[in-house]
Design a protein around this motif. Structure first.
Motif, PDB file in Angstrom:
ATOM      1  N   GLY A   7       0.784  -1.232   0.000  1.00 46.80           N
ATOM      2  CA  GLY A   7       0.000   0.000   0.000  1.00 46.80           C
ATOM      3  C   GLY A   7       0.811   1.273   0.000  1.00 46.80           C
ATOM      4  N   ARG A   8       2.113   1.165  -0.217  1.00 50.81           N
ATOM      5  CA  ARG A   8       2.959   2.358  -0.230  1.00 50.81           C
ATOM      6  C   ARG A   8       3.343   2.719  -1.658  1.00 50.81           C
ATOM      7  NH1 ARG A   8       5.045  -0.491   4.337  1.00 50.81           N
ATOM      8  NH2 ARG A   8       6.492  -1.591   2.967  1.00 50.81           N
ATOM      9  N   THR A   9       3.532   4.009  -1.889  1.00 56.95           N
ATOM     10  CA  THR A   9       4.022   4.454  -3.180  1.00 56.95           C
ATOM     11  C   THR A   9       5.547   4.469  -3.159  1.00 56.95           C
ATOM     12  OG1 THR A   9       3.774   6.152  -4.882  1.00 56.95           O
ATOM     13  CG2 THR A   9       3.997   6.913  -2.603  1.00 56.95           C
ATOM     14  N   GLY A  10       6.162   4.737  -4.316  1.00 65.20           N
ATOM     15  CA  GLY A  10       7.607   4.625  -4.409  1.00 65.20           C
ATOM     16  C   GLY A  10       8.342   5.862  -3.939  1.00 65.20           C
ATOM     17  N   ARG A  11       9.591   5.627  -3.531  1.00 65.84           N
ATOM     18  CA  ARG A  11      10.445   6.729  -3.092  1.00 65.84           C
ATOM     19  C   ARG A  11      11.169   7.327  -4.295  1.00 65.84           C
ATOM     20  NH1 ARG A  11      14.056   4.118   0.345  1.00 65.84           N
ATOM     21  NH2 ARG A  11      15.665   4.080  -1.283  1.00 65.84           N
ATOM     22  N   PRO A  12      11.131   8.654  -4.454  1.00 68.26           N
ATOM     23  CA  PRO A  12      11.859   9.279  -5.561  1.00 68.26           C
ATOM     24  C   PRO A  12      13.364   9.032  -5.424  1.00 68.26           C
ATOM     25  CG  PRO A  12      10.294  10.801  -4.549  1.00 68.26           C
ATOM     26  CD  PRO A  12      10.411   9.627  -3.627  1.00 68.26           C
ATOM     27  N   PRO A  13      14.075   9.116  -6.550  1.00 68.93           N
ATOM     28  CA  PRO A  13      13.575   9.418  -7.898  1.00 68.93           C
ATOM     29  C   PRO A  13      13.029   8.181  -8.611  1.00 68.93           C
ATOM     30  CG  PRO A  13      15.970   9.286  -7.892  1.00 68.93           C
ATOM     31  CD  PRO A  13      15.545   9.092  -6.473  1.00 68.93           C
ATOM     32  N   ALA A  14      11.948   8.394  -9.374  1.00 67.70           N
ATOM     33  CA  ALA A  14      11.358   7.312 -10.160  1.00 67.70           C
ATOM     34  C   ALA A  14      10.508   7.899 -11.274  1.00 67.70           C
ATOM     35  CB  ALA A  14      10.506   6.404  -9.280  1.00 67.70           C
ATOM     36  N   THR A  15      10.595   7.318 -12.452  1.00 68.48           N
ATOM     37  CA  THR A  15       9.726   7.675 -13.565  1.00 68.48           C
ATOM     38  C   THR A  15       8.337   7.115 -13.293  1.00 68.48           C
ATOM     39  OG1 THR A  15      11.685   7.300 -14.965  1.00 68.48           O
ATOM     40  CG2 THR A  15       9.583   7.668 -16.078  1.00 68.48           C
ATOM     41  N   LEU A  16       7.289   7.906 -13.523  1.00 67.21           N
ATOM     42  CA  LEU A  16       5.932   7.491 -13.181  1.00 67.21           C
ATOM     43  C   LEU A  16       5.003   7.527 -14.391  1.00 67.21           C
ATOM     44  CD1 LEU A  16       5.431   9.615  -9.922  1.00 67.21           C
ATOM     45  CD2 LEU A  16       6.209   7.237 -10.074  1.00 67.21           C
ATOM     46  N   ALA A  17       4.176   6.484 -14.524  1.00 62.93           N
ATOM     47  CA  ALA A  17       3.045   6.498 -15.451  1.00 62.93           C
ATOM     48  C   ALA A  17       1.803   6.758 -14.615  1.00 62.93           C
ATOM     49  CB  ALA A  17       2.931   5.162 -16.181  1.00 62.93           C
ATOM     50  N   GLU A  18       1.137   7.901 -14.844  1.00 65.21           N
ATOM     51  CA  GLU A  18       0.024   8.332 -14.000  1.00 65.21           C
ATOM     52  C   GLU A  18      -1.283   8.306 -14.789  1.00 65.21           C
ATOM     53  OE1 GLU A  18       2.206  11.396 -10.963  1.00 65.21           O
ATOM     54  OE2 GLU A  18       1.629  12.220 -12.932  1.00 65.21           O
ATOM     55  N   PHE A  19      -2.372   7.863 -14.111  1.00 63.61           N
ATOM     56  CA  PHE A  19      -3.667   7.718 -14.768  1.00 63.61           C
ATOM     57  C   PHE A  19      -4.797   8.236 -13.889  1.00 63.61           C
ATOM     58  CE2 PHE A  19      -0.904   4.434 -16.405  1.00 63.61           C
ATOM     59  CZ  PHE A  19      -1.158   4.432 -17.771  1.00 63.61           C
ATOM     60  N   THR A  20      -5.737   8.932 -14.511  1.00 63.75           N
ATOM     61  CA  THR A  20      -7.034   9.257 -13.912  1.00 63.75           C
ATOM     62  C   THR A  20      -8.069   8.822 -14.941  1.00 63.75           C
ATOM     63  OG1 THR A  20      -6.152  11.138 -12.660  1.00 63.75           O
ATOM     64  CG2 THR A  20      -8.534  11.066 -13.004  1.00 63.75           C
ATOM     65  N   LEU A  21      -8.748   7.719 -14.658  1.00 55.65           N
ATOM     66  CA  LEU A  21      -9.628   7.091 -15.640  1.00 55.65           C
ATOM     67  C   LEU A  21     -11.087   7.496 -15.458  1.00 55.65           C
ATOM     68  CD1 LEU A  21      -8.117   3.482 -15.586  1.00 55.65           C
ATOM     69  CD2 LEU A  21      -7.464   5.419 -17.035  1.00 55.65           C
ATOM     70  N   ASP A  22     -11.798   7.553 -16.581  1.00 57.74           N
ATOM     71  CA  ASP A  22     -13.252   7.800 -16.579  1.00 57.74           C
ATOM     72  C   ASP A  22     -13.588   9.121 -15.893  1.00 57.74           C
ATOM     73  OD1 ASP A  22     -13.628   5.124 -17.663  1.00 57.74           O
ATOM     74  OD2 ASP A  22     -13.203   4.410 -15.638  1.00 57.74           O
ATOM     75  N   GLY A  23     -12.881  10.158 -16.276  1.00 58.10           N
ATOM     76  CA  GLY A  23     -13.120  11.475 -15.689  1.00 58.10           C
ATOM     77  C   GLY A  23     -14.220  12.222 -16.407  1.00 58.10           C
ATOM     78  N   TRP A  24     -14.111  13.550 -16.443  1.00 60.99           N
ATOM     79  CA  TRP A  24     -15.131  14.392 -17.054  1.00 60.99           C
ATOM     80  C   TRP A  24     -15.342  13.980 -18.506  1.00 60.99           C
ATOM     81  CZ3 TRP A  24     -15.451  17.831 -21.143  1.00 60.99           C
ATOM     82  CH2 TRP A  24     -16.590  18.665 -21.144  1.00 60.99           C
ATOM     83  N   GLY A  25     -16.604  13.777 -18.899  1.00 61.89           N
ATOM     84  CA  GLY A  25     -16.919  13.336 -20.248  1.00 61.89           C
ATOM     85  C   GLY A  25     -16.492  11.917 -20.530  1.00 61.89           C
ATOM     86  N   GLU A  26     -16.258  11.127 -19.458  1.00 64.94           N
ATOM     87  CA  GLU A  26     -15.796   9.741 -19.565  1.00 64.94           C
ATOM     88  C   GLU A  26     -14.424   9.639 -20.229  1.00 64.94           C
ATOM     89  OE1 GLU A  26     -17.233   6.937 -18.143  1.00 64.94           O
ATOM     90  OE2 GLU A  26     -18.371   8.561 -17.193  1.00 64.94           O
ATOM     91  N   GLU A  27     -13.670  10.720 -20.206  1.00 65.29           N
ATOM     92  CA  GLU A  27     -12.321  10.671 -20.766  1.00 65.29           C
ATOM     93  C   GLU A  27     -11.315  10.224 -19.716  1.00 65.29           C
ATOM     94  OE1 GLU A  27     -11.723  13.395 -24.641  1.00 65.29           O
ATOM     95  OE2 GLU A  27     -11.248  14.342 -22.741  1.00 65.29           O
ATOM     96  N   ASP A  28     -10.292   9.524 -20.186  1.00 67.18           N
ATOM     97  CA  ASP A  28      -9.148   9.187 -19.352  1.00 67.18           C
ATOM     98  C   ASP A  28      -8.102  10.285 -19.493  1.00 67.18           C
ATOM     99  OD1 ASP A  28     -10.453   6.760 -18.997  1.00 67.18           O
ATOM    100  OD2 ASP A  28      -9.206   5.700 -20.463  1.00 67.18           O
ATOM    101  N   TYR A  29      -7.372  10.513 -18.425  1.00 70.54           N
ATOM    102  CA  TYR A  29      -6.241  11.437 -18.432  1.00 70.54           C
ATOM    103  C   TYR A  29      -5.000  10.648 -18.020  1.00 70.54           C
ATOM    104  CZ  TYR A  29      -9.854  15.032 -18.590  1.00 70.54           C
ATOM    105  OH  TYR A  29     -10.931  15.795 -18.959  1.00 70.54           O
ATOM    106  N   TYR A  30      -3.921  10.829 -18.743  1.00 66.65           N
ATOM    107  CA  TYR A  30      -2.700  10.092 -18.398  1.00 66.65           C
ATOM    108  C   TYR A  30      -1.476  10.929 -18.752  1.00 66.65           C
ATOM    109  CZ  TYR A  30      -2.675   8.779 -23.402  1.00 66.65           C
ATOM    110  OH  TYR A  30      -2.688   8.796 -24.777  1.00 66.65           O
ATOM    111  N   ASP A  31      -0.388  10.621 -18.088  1.00 65.25           N
ATOM    112  CA  ASP A  31       0.859  11.322 -18.367  1.00 65.25           C
ATOM    113  C   ASP A  31       2.037  10.479 -17.919  1.00 65.25           C
ATOM    114  OD1 ASP A  31       1.981  12.330 -15.577  1.00 65.25           O
ATOM    115  OD2 ASP A  31      -0.168  12.729 -15.546  1.00 65.25           O
ATOM    116  N   LEU A  32       3.193  10.762 -18.486  1.00 59.56           N
ATOM    117  CA  LEU A  32       4.467  10.181 -18.080  1.00 59.56           C
ATOM    118  C   LEU A  32       5.183  11.283 -17.311  1.00 59.56           C
ATOM    119  CD1 LEU A  32       7.577   9.217 -18.487  1.00 59.56           C
ATOM    120  CD2 LEU A  32       5.836   7.439 -18.435  1.00 59.56           C
ATOM    121  N   SER A  33       5.423  11.067 -16.033  1.00 56.41           N
ATOM    122  CA  SER A  33       5.895  12.144 -15.159  1.00 56.41           C
ATOM    123  C   SER A  33       7.344  11.943 -14.706  1.00 56.41           C
ATOM    124  CB  SER A  33       4.994  12.238 -13.923  1.00 56.41           C
ATOM    125  OG  SER A  33       5.507  13.211 -13.031  1.00 56.41           O
TER     126      SER A  33
END
Length: 241
Positions: free
Chosen positions: A92-118
């Motif tokens: 249940g823990r997230t990773g300790r920086p530094p780390a490349t991240l693939a981030e997602f927010t699914l089924d948001g406004w208008g049923e669109e997904d939002y994603y980014d490489l951070s």
């Protein structure tokens, strides 16, 4: 009657649709993959080892909000030099920086997904997010619609000196300028917590110049956020290296 049955089957299929994820290790070395769900749903226990060429699949719930990353230079028990989360399955823990991240927010406004490489938390290995062809609506267009989001350059090579993280005599990760210096103007906090008071800075420009599709710092939204609308649910491949 056949039309009625087809309608029932189609309705059930749509209602039961969910987002599929495929995680692939294209690196020449093992990567300890990890996933964290902000809404309490953590795939595959939160972490697993991937040898070169391995591929894993999992499903997430609707409206999933989370991240996927890779850990490197790990022991078999999952204690890692980069991206460490305290054990093989992260618990249940997230990773300790530094780390490349693939981030997602699914089924948001208008049923669109939002994603980014951070790269806001720094860089440890190359990654790519790829929406799976045939799972999304192709009636929409744009540079940031259902496109690949990736960092294809090894930023450990050429990482500014103060941002380097070393292990075994080599640079194994590149810290964010915020983590490396603790400066408010690099961390976009306190008096620098708006886009106007926290413009891009040298450490962020190093990331952006080599990985233009990735988030380089906190206010890099307009050139780093991708959207996709599923048909009915977009599937994603997350690729290491």
């Amino acid at each position: 009657m056949l039309a009625f049955l087809f309608l029932i089957v189609t309705t059930v299929a749509v209602c039961s649709a969910s987002h599929q994820f495929y995680v692939e290790n294209h690196c020449s070395y093992p990567v300890w993959a990890a996933a964290f769900g902000n809404n309490g749903q953590t795939p595959l226990g939160g972490g697993w080892k991937m040898n070169p060429g391995d591929r894993r699949q999992f499903t997430v719930v609707d409206h999933w909000n989370g991240r996927i990353w890779g850990r490197t230079h790990c022991t078999e028990s999952g204690q890692c030099q980069t991206g460490d989360c305290g054990g093989l399955q992260c618990n249940g823990r997230t990773g300790r920086p530094p780390a490349t991240l693939a981030e997602f927010t699914l089924d948001g406004w208008g049923e669109e997904d939002y994603y980014d490489l951070s790269l806001v938390d720094g860089f440890n290995l190359m990654m790519t997010i790829i929406p799976v062809s045939g799972t999304y609506d192709t009636n929409h267009h744009g540079t940031y619609y259902c496109a690949r989001a990736g960092c294809y350059s090894d930023l450990n090579q050429g990482c500014p000196g103060e941002q380097q993280q070393h292990y075994g005599g080599q640079v194994v990760a590149c810290k964010s300028a915020c983590e490396a210096t603790g400066r408010d103007d690099y961390c976009c906090r306190n008096a620098h917590n708006t886009p106007q008071t926290c413009p891009s800075f040298p450490g962020a420009r190093f990331f952006k110049g080599r990985c233009p599709e990735a988030y380089s710092y906190a206010y890099d939204d307009h050139k780093s956020t991708f959207t996709c609308r599923g048909r009915p649910k977009t599937a994603y491949t997350v690729r290491f290296c």
